[in-house]
Design an enzyme around this catalytic site. Structure first.
Site, PDB file in Angstrom:
ATOM      1  CD  GLU A  55       8.141 -13.837 -17.448  1.00  0.00           C
ATOM      2  OE1 GLU A  55       8.085 -14.427 -16.199  1.00  0.00           O
ATOM      3  OE2 GLU A  55       8.757 -12.505 -17.588  1.00  0.00           O
ATOM      4  CG  HIS A  98       7.682 -10.846 -14.358  1.00  0.00           C
ATOM      5  ND1 HIS A  98       8.770 -11.380 -15.027  1.00  0.00           N
ATOM      6  CD2 HIS A  98       8.360 -10.427 -13.242  1.00  0.00           C
ATOM      7  CE1 HIS A  98       9.899 -11.123 -14.461  1.00  0.00           C
ATOM      8  NE2 HIS A  98       9.611 -10.653 -13.163  1.00  0.00           N
ATOM      9  NE  ARG A 106      14.419 -12.485 -13.940  1.00  0.00           N
ATOM     10  CZ  ARG A 106      13.991 -11.608 -12.990  1.00  0.00           C
ATOM     11  NH1 ARG A 106      12.867 -11.693 -12.135  1.00  0.00           N
ATOM     12  NH2 ARG A 106      14.332 -10.244 -13.206  1.00  0.00           N
TER      13      ARG A 106
END
Length: 328
Positions: free
Chosen positions: A273, A292, A244
């Protein structure tokens, strides 16, 4: 047309960047009456009493206290992926609602991506691509070099299911594998991948040529890799983060990359993000960023959807829930 006889399940939406994958809607609708957030907000009183489960895809919808109070028949929150930092588990449990996730589905593809990022950063693949396609390139420099992966030392921070699969892959490169984890793995598990346990994170950082961060985000891991930790790493070392974004102090990482404290970084996760388009990390040549995509394969996403269906149906039928998240 939705089948009103099927159990109602709340989802963020259908398709698009934040909705449930369109490829999965047909299968989901065989089992559930899917209700999107937009429809729900427009008719909370009527629909709230019907909804038995919340299916979270890409971290959405957000499970807030307000939402939980509006869903009196809610039985389970089923969240795609392994991470749980977007859920308040104590709050959800206080409403008598169970939680399930899909850790098995994401482990192998995320480990694959971790190794892909490590290799790409080590061999400067993105930079090399730019050189190869640039209209200004007239010849290839003989002394344009990267880092060797075979035989190097890999430090894995977080030896859960993803970290362990990374170690399995790293074995094929004859890497020396170190790992740091809350709990030490069994001796036979260590021996199977040739991994050595580092009780102190500092020891791992000082010895590793590559540091792979694969921990989930908790209060204990937030900012785990900061300015001090980066300075413990070798100046030739490469940091890879597939956990993360908030596990790594991005300001400290930026400075470390700018000043040569470490050689390079490869991140599949950031905070936020995406990063703001003017973020200085985006301007560096010694960093690789991906959006991601650890679990972003057709096979993994299909398995995630199937796991979510299985967990929701088990909960609604009073059966043991696969991958139930138990409050610690």
């Amino acid at each position: 047309m939705e089948d009103e006889g099927l159990p109602a399940v709340l989802v963020s939406g259908f398709g698009g960047p934040g909705g449930v994958c369109e490829d999965h809607l047909g299968e989901l609708r065989k089992h559930f009456n899917l209700i999107g957030m937009q429809e729900f907000v427009g008719n909370k009183t009527h629909l709230g009493a019907k909804i038995r489960a919340v299916l979270i895809w890409g971290g959405k919808p957000a499970v807030t206290e307000e939402l939980l109070r509006s869903l009196p028949a809610l039985s389970v929150v089923a969240s795609a992926g392994a991470g749980l930092d977007h859920l308040d588990l104590k709050l959800i449990a206080s409403f008598g609602v169970k939680v399930a996730n899909t850790p098995d589905a994401v482990s192998s593809p995320t480990a694959d991506l971790g190794m892909a990022l490590l290799l790409a950063a080590a061999r400067r693949v993105v930079e090399g691509h730019q050189v190869a396609i640039s209209p200004d390139t007239e010849n290839f420099a003989m002394n344009w070099m990267g880092q060797e992966v075979t035989g190097a030392t890999l430090g894995i921070v977080g030896m859960g299911s993803i970290g362990y699969r990374i170690a399995q892959r790293a074995q094929a490169f004859d890497m020396k594998i170190l790992y740091h984890n809350r709990r030490r793995r069994k001796t036979e598990e260590e021996d199977a991948v040739g991994a050595t346990y580092c009780e102190r994170l500092d020891d791992l950082l000082q010895q590793s040529d590559f540091v792979m961060v694969a921990v989930s985000l908790t209060p204990q891991t937030r900012g785990l890799i900061g300015r001090r930790e980066l300075r413990l790493m070798k100046p030739t070392a490469i940091l890879v983060n597939i956990g993360r974004g908030l596990v790594v102090d991005q300001d400290a990482l930026l400075q470390a990359l700018q000043t040569g404290v470490i050689k390079a970084a490869a991140l599949d996760v950031t905070h936020p993000e995406p990063l703001p388009r003017d973020h200085p990390l985006l301007k560096l040549k010694n960093i690789i960023l991906t959006p991601h995509i650890g679990s972003a394969t057709h096979q993994a996403r299909r398995q995630m959807m199937e796991n979510l269906v299985e967990s929701i149906l088990a909960s609604l039928n009073g059966l043991p829930i696969p991958n139930e998240v138990l409050l610690k």
